[in-house]
Design a protein around this motif. Sequence first.
Motif, PDB file in Angstrom:
ATOM      1  N   TYR A 101      11.551 -12.292  64.947  1.00  0.00           N
ATOM      2  CA  TYR A 101      12.261 -13.574  64.944  1.00  0.00           C
ATOM      3  C   TYR A 101      11.374 -14.716  64.463  1.00  0.00           C
ATOM      4  CZ  TYR A 101      15.543 -10.849  67.699  1.00  0.00           C
ATOM      5  OH  TYR A 101      16.416  -9.879  68.123  1.00  0.00           O
ATOM      6  N   LEU A 104      11.793 -15.015  60.891  1.00  0.00           N
ATOM      7  CA  LEU A 104      13.125 -15.500  60.534  1.00  0.00           C
ATOM      8  C   LEU A 104      13.323 -16.969  60.888  1.00  0.00           C
ATOM      9  CD1 LEU A 104      15.206 -12.444  61.839  1.00  0.00           C
ATOM     10  CD2 LEU A 104      14.682 -12.991  59.457  1.00  0.00           C
ATOM     11  N   ILE A 105      12.309 -17.544  61.548  1.00  0.00           N
ATOM     12  CA  ILE A 105      12.404 -18.924  62.077  1.00  0.00           C
ATOM     13  C   ILE A 105      13.646 -19.029  62.960  1.00  0.00           C
ATOM     14  CG2 ILE A 105      12.167 -21.375  61.521  1.00  0.00           C
ATOM     15  CD1 ILE A 105      11.439 -20.620  58.696  1.00  0.00           C
ATOM     16  N   ALA A 106      13.745 -18.123  63.891  1.00  0.00           N
ATOM     17  CA  ALA A 106      14.909 -18.035  64.768  1.00  0.00           C
ATOM     18  C   ALA A 106      14.455 -17.910  66.217  1.00  0.00           C
ATOM     19  CB  ALA A 106      15.756 -16.826  64.384  1.00  0.00           C
ATOM     20  N   TRP A 112      18.914 -17.336  71.289  1.00  0.00           N
ATOM     21  CA  TRP A 112      19.733 -18.055  70.305  1.00  0.00           C
ATOM     22  C   TRP A 112      20.811 -18.872  71.006  1.00  0.00           C
ATOM     23  CZ3 TRP A 112      24.973 -17.740  70.113  1.00  0.00           C
ATOM     24  CH2 TRP A 112      25.584 -16.635  70.721  1.00  0.00           C
ATOM     25  N   HIS A 149      22.561 -18.226  52.878  1.00  0.00           N
ATOM     26  CA  HIS A 149      21.437 -19.008  53.400  1.00  0.00           C
ATOM     27  C   HIS A 149      21.643 -19.398  54.862  1.00  0.00           C
ATOM     28  CE1 HIS A 149      19.908 -19.236  49.331  1.00  0.00           C
ATOM     29  NE2 HIS A 149      21.082 -19.680  48.921  1.00  0.00           N
ATOM     30  N   TYR A 152      20.362 -15.921  60.693  1.00  0.00           N
ATOM     31  CA  TYR A 152      19.593 -16.008  61.921  1.00  0.00           C
ATOM     32  C   TYR A 152      18.783 -17.301  62.024  1.00  0.00           C
ATOM     33  CZ  TYR A 152      20.422 -11.306  63.730  1.00  0.00           C
ATOM     34  OH  TYR A 152      20.998 -10.198  64.285  1.00  0.00           O
ATOM     35  N   THR A 153      18.415 -17.884  60.876  1.00  0.00           N
ATOM     36  CA  THR A 153      17.552 -19.060  60.878  1.00  0.00           C
ATOM     37  C   THR A 153      18.115 -20.157  61.775  1.00  0.00           C
ATOM     38  OG1 THR A 153      16.852 -18.574  58.610  1.00  0.00           O
ATOM     39  CG2 THR A 153      16.435 -20.797  59.440  1.00  0.00           C
ATOM     40  N   LEU A 154      17.298 -20.542  62.772  1.00  0.00           N
ATOM     41  CA  LEU A 154      17.673 -21.595  63.722  1.00  0.00           C
ATOM     42  C   LEU A 154      19.044 -21.365  64.356  1.00  0.00           C
ATOM     43  CD1 LEU A 154      16.357 -24.751  61.818  1.00  0.00           C
ATOM     44  CD2 LEU A 154      15.289 -23.552  63.724  1.00  0.00           C
ATOM     45  N   SER A 155      19.470 -20.109  64.364  1.00  0.00           N
ATOM     46  CA  SER A 155      20.741 -19.731  64.991  1.00  0.00           C
ATOM     47  C   SER A 155      21.945 -20.441  64.359  1.00  0.00           C
ATOM     48  CB  SER A 155      20.705 -20.045  66.501  1.00  0.00           C
ATOM     49  OG  SER A 155      21.784 -19.486  67.180  1.00  0.00           O
TER      50      SER A 155
END
Length: 358
Positions: A101, A104-106, A112, A149, A152-155
């Motif tokens: 994660y 993924l920056i998540a 999340w 785009h 998962y990034t930042l949910s």
Amino acid sequence: MSSQSRSATIDNIKGVLIFFVVFGHLIEMHIEGDHFLHSIWIFIYSFHMPMFALVSGMFSKAVPDERDTSQLVKNIAVPLIAFELLYECAEFLLKGQFSIYTGLIAPYWMLWYLLSLFSWRLLLPVFARLQFPILIAIVLAMLATYSEHIGYTLSLSRTLNFFPFFLLGWSMRADAFNRLPKKLVWLSGVVVALALIASFLLKSNFDYRWLYGSYSLHRLGAANLTGSMFQALQYLVSASVGLAFLHLLSQRDLGLANVGKRSMYVFLWHGLALLILEKTGAVTEIFSMEDLPMTIISFGVSLLIVWAASREITETLTQKLILRPFSWLLSKPFGGEPGPKAIPANKPAAVTKTAAAD
């Protein structure tokens, strides 16, 4: 219906939903190629996170005051940051590397939801001013799934996909399920039973990624009108099955109010329990059994995790050792520094000193 009864009803519902979160995450590790587990998992995931978003929306304000914003930081942002650090450290200690994660920056795994909840609370005052907030949220979510785009990034994907359920909960009263006619209980039972049967009738090759809310239509191989229609159908099914299930739960006291009140602690700690079980090989042993003993033991393990994490001592230690120190570090005390207050227009200047001292 008294506010105490409404609160008990919702806490019982939260108690069942948080158990499904734990049980779903446990069996999720071994649903590949196992039709029995795959079917149970699909049934749970068809509604449990949408309904958690709905219940969260029930207790959210469209016009937050200073206390609400302070609680937003203290009760959502602080646990998110504190346990993000804790879980990444646990991953490094147990596996020798940080989780996927981070790349993924998540948020880490189940965290999340806290970031999405934080975002929903911030978005609510804006959407509350719209004529058709739920419909607009659904349209935005469906359009966003065409973008590769947003994932998962930042949910971001889950924030958009589950936001309509949060808005639906906000538009409902906390006693909504108890105000429904008693004769509709049988209909709710039929809906839930049909959903369970349908979960077992689905083929094992059904792409369960649809239920995560974190994949674009391109990743799912359905970036077309058919994919959008399936997504719309998914909203309808999740809402119908979820509301029917909550309606059934609201009909009696399940004795889970204390679990529901401390569902946040179950949510925060159950991931660590599952990581340890996986590292020790216990999870592999459980899912190497036949269906019946496997289901009974995994059910029991989930109950044990929920019971332990929802104890008062767990709440006390979590607050004392983790959340309060991080809260002191990250958030300003409610009310902030005392400052001069404006003098009401209809009050004489003589009250200035008193007003400033209050």
